[in-house]
Design a protein around this motif. Structure first.
Motif, PDB file in Angstrom:
ATOM      1  N   LYS A   7     -10.123  -7.879 -21.957  1.00 54.35           N
ATOM      2  CA  LYS A   7     -11.401  -6.908 -20.889  1.00 54.35           C
ATOM      3  C   LYS A   7     -10.979  -5.349 -20.716  1.00 54.35           C
ATOM      4  N   ASN A   8     -11.284  -4.924 -21.245  1.00 53.87           N
ATOM      5  CA  ASN A   8     -11.092  -3.204 -20.826  1.00 53.87           C
ATOM      6  C   ASN A   8      -9.725  -2.566 -21.981  1.00 53.87           C
ATOM      7  N   ILE A   9     -10.511  -3.340 -23.066  1.00 52.17           N
ATOM      8  CA  ILE A   9      -9.418  -2.530 -24.454  1.00 52.17           C
ATOM      9  C   ILE A   9      -9.596  -1.033 -24.950  1.00 52.17           C
ATOM     10  N   ASP A  10      -8.485  -0.435 -25.368  1.00 51.92           N
ATOM     11  CA  ASP A  10      -8.956   1.138 -25.258  1.00 51.92           C
ATOM     12  C   ASP A  10      -8.871   1.115 -27.282  1.00 51.92           C
ATOM     13  N   THR A  11      -7.995   0.444 -27.009  1.00 52.94           N
ATOM     14  CA  THR A  11      -7.794   0.144 -28.453  1.00 52.94           C
ATOM     15  C   THR A  11      -7.504  -0.937 -29.334  1.00 52.94           C
ATOM     16  N   VAL A  12      -8.222  -1.036 -31.003  1.00 52.92           N
ATOM     17  CA  VAL A  12      -7.756  -2.487 -31.268  1.00 52.92           C
ATOM     18  C   VAL A  12      -7.310  -1.789 -33.072  1.00 52.92           C
ATOM     19  N   THR A  13      -5.690  -2.234 -33.176  1.00 52.23           N
ATOM     20  CA  THR A  13      -5.404  -1.246 -33.804  1.00 52.23           C
ATOM     21  C   THR A  13      -5.196  -2.863 -35.410  1.00 52.23           C
ATOM     22  N   LEU A  14      -5.930  -2.658 -36.017  1.00 47.83           N
ATOM     23  CA  LEU A  14      -6.220  -3.353 -37.277  1.00 47.83           C
ATOM     24  C   LEU A  14      -4.770  -4.125 -38.512  1.00 47.83           C
ATOM     25  N   TYR A  15      -4.176  -4.728 -38.625  1.00 48.66           N
ATOM     26  CA  TYR A  15      -3.421  -5.069 -39.644  1.00 48.66           C
ATOM     27  C   TYR A  15      -3.469  -6.334 -40.614  1.00 48.66           C
ATOM     28  N   LEU A  16      -5.412  -6.507 -40.062  1.00 47.24           N
ATOM     29  CA  LEU A  16      -5.284  -7.514 -41.666  1.00 47.24           C
ATOM     30  C   LEU A  16      -6.189  -6.796 -42.702  1.00 47.24           C
ATOM     31  N   ASN A  17      -5.948  -7.101 -44.180  1.00 45.65           N
ATOM     32  CA  ASN A  17      -7.198  -6.114 -45.065  1.00 45.65           C
ATOM     33  C   ASN A  17      -8.490  -6.874 -44.877  1.00 45.65           C
ATOM     34  N   PRO A  18      -9.700  -6.171 -45.302  1.00 40.22           N
ATOM     35  CA  PRO A  18     -10.545  -6.015 -45.544  1.00 40.22           C
ATOM     36  C   PRO A  18     -11.650  -6.924 -45.173  1.00 40.22           C
ATOM     37  N   LYS A  19     -11.387  -7.909 -46.522  1.00 41.32           N
ATOM     38  CA  LYS A  19     -11.282  -9.949 -46.719  1.00 41.32           C
ATOM     39  C   LYS A  19     -11.774 -10.498 -45.746  1.00 41.32           C
ATOM     40  N   ARG A  20     -10.020 -10.335 -45.323  1.00 43.04           N
ATOM     41  CA  ARG A  20      -9.661 -11.116 -43.457  1.00 43.04           C
ATOM     42  C   ARG A  20     -10.962 -10.530 -42.312  1.00 43.04           C
ATOM     43  N   GLN A  21     -10.920  -9.550 -42.363  1.00 47.49           N
ATOM     44  CA  GLN A  21     -11.322  -8.677 -41.367  1.00 47.49           C
ATOM     45  C   GLN A  21     -13.099  -9.342 -41.160  1.00 47.49           C
ATOM     46  N   GLU A  22     -13.679  -9.889 -42.109  1.00 43.86           N
ATOM     47  CA  GLU A  22     -15.242 -10.337 -41.597  1.00 43.86           C
ATOM     48  C   GLU A  22     -15.461 -11.019 -40.938  1.00 43.86           C
ATOM     49  N   GLU A  23     -14.815 -11.946 -41.435  1.00 41.59           N
ATOM     50  CA  GLU A  23     -15.347 -13.038 -39.512  1.00 41.59           C
ATOM     51  C   GLU A  23     -14.800 -12.124 -38.929  1.00 41.59           C
ATOM     52  N   TYR A  24     -14.149 -11.602 -38.077  1.00 46.30           N
ATOM     53  CA  TYR A  24     -13.387 -10.738 -36.732  1.00 46.30           C
ATOM     54  C   TYR A  24     -14.726  -9.364 -36.384  1.00 46.30           C
ATOM     55  N   TYR A  25     -15.664  -9.534 -36.856  1.00 46.93           N
ATOM     56  CA  TYR A  25     -16.067  -8.330 -36.905  1.00 46.93           C
ATOM     57  C   TYR A  25     -17.116  -8.503 -35.737  1.00 46.93           C
ATOM     58  N   SER A  26     -17.861  -9.571 -35.959  1.00 45.67           N
ATOM     59  CA  SER A  26     -18.729  -9.536 -34.272  1.00 45.67           C
ATOM     60  C   SER A  26     -17.789  -9.805 -32.858  1.00 45.67           C
ATOM     61  N   TYR A  27     -16.250 -10.210 -32.997  1.00 44.42           N
ATOM     62  CA  TYR A  27     -15.721 -10.726 -32.006  1.00 44.42           C
ATOM     63  C   TYR A  27     -15.016  -8.979 -31.459  1.00 44.42           C
ATOM     64  N   ILE A  28     -14.695  -8.406 -32.414  1.00 44.03           N
ATOM     65  CA  ILE A  28     -14.099  -6.829 -32.239  1.00 44.03           C
ATOM     66  C   ILE A  28     -14.770  -6.214 -31.899  1.00 44.03           C
ATOM     67  N   ILE A  29     -16.464  -6.177 -31.882  1.00 38.42           N
ATOM     68  CA  ILE A  29     -17.090  -5.555 -31.691  1.00 38.42           C
ATOM     69  C   ILE A  29     -17.407  -5.762 -29.666  1.00 38.42           C
ATOM     70  N   SER A  30     -17.900  -6.952 -30.113  1.00 37.57           N
ATOM     71  CA  SER A  30     -18.089  -7.573 -28.535  1.00 37.57           C
ATOM     72  C   SER A  30     -16.659  -7.175 -27.079  1.00 37.57           C
ATOM     73  N   LEU A  31     -16.039  -6.716 -28.101  1.00 41.34           N
ATOM     74  CA  LEU A  31     -14.294  -6.418 -27.198  1.00 41.34           C
ATOM     75  C   LEU A  31     -14.997  -5.118 -26.160  1.00 41.34           C
ATOM     76  N   LYS A  32     -15.696  -4.493 -27.022  1.00 39.43           N
ATOM     77  CA  LYS A  32     -16.171  -2.804 -27.232  1.00 39.43           C
ATOM     78  C   LYS A  32     -14.968  -2.657 -26.507  1.00 39.43           C
ATOM     79  N   PRO A  33     -13.673  -2.557 -27.944  1.00 44.22           N
ATOM     80  CA  PRO A  33     -13.110  -0.999 -27.596  1.00 44.22           C
ATOM     81  C   PRO A  33     -13.254   0.363 -27.946  1.00 44.22           C
ATOM     82  N   ARG A  34     -12.713   1.936 -26.795  1.00 43.17           N
ATOM     83  CA  ARG A  34     -13.195   2.815 -27.269  1.00 43.17           C
ATOM     84  C   ARG A  34     -13.022   3.387 -28.861  1.00 43.17           C
ATOM     85  N   ARG A  35     -11.977   3.044 -29.339  1.00 38.83           N
ATOM     86  CA  ARG A  35     -11.710   2.834 -31.169  1.00 38.83           C
ATOM     87  C   ARG A  35     -10.676   1.987 -31.580  1.00 38.83           C
ATOM     88  N   VAL A  36     -11.237   1.803 -32.667  1.00 38.15           N
ATOM     89  CA  VAL A  36     -10.385   1.157 -33.592  1.00 38.15           C
ATOM     90  C   VAL A  36      -9.763   1.780 -34.811  1.00 38.15           C
TER      91      VAL A  36
END
Length: 120
Positions: free
Chosen positions: A55-84
């Motif tokens: 809850k209350n995530i301001d920022t998600v900072t990514l350290y996964l290459n684009p291919k590995r990000q795919e399975e997490y798209y919905s999850y990261i969006i569901s966190l409703k961060p202010r920014r990525v």
């Protein structure tokens, strides 16, 4: 202002940028959460290996290459961060579009540089 940051793709290896970022975020007194493939701790930050309903995530900072990000798209969006933040090597136009559609801002930047230049 809440700046709680989720480091996504955290590594226990001290030479990895995600590990360095966790330490720099802590140095800047920013609350840090971490998700990675291996359980362990970096300083006082436990690396979660299961996807939690943070809850209350301001920022998600990514350290996964684009291919590995795919399975997490919905999850990261569901966190409703202010920014990525897309760190070098994680740039992903497909994900940018999805974030825009969900009113989540994003930056193609380096977390370490943002911290070092007081732009975080």
């Amino acid at each position: 202002m809440n700046k709680t940051t989720l480091v996504f793709g955290a590594s226990l290896k001290p030479e990895r940028y995600s590990n360095i970022a966790i330490n720099r975020l802590l140095d800047n007194e920013i609350e840090v959460l971490a998700y990675g493939m291996k359980k362990g701790a970096i300083e006082k930050v436990e690396i979660d290996t299961d996807l939690k309903d943070y809850k209350n995530i301001d920022t998600v900072t990514l350290y996964l290459n684009p291919k590995r990000q795919e399975e997490y798209y919905s999850y990261i969006i569901s966190l409703k961060p202010r920014r990525v933040i897309f760190n070098p090597g994680t740039e992903n136009p497909e994900f940018y579009s999805m974030l825009k559609e969900n009113n989540i801002t994003f930056e193609v930047a380096c977390t370490l540089v943002l911290l070092a230049t007081n732009q975080y």
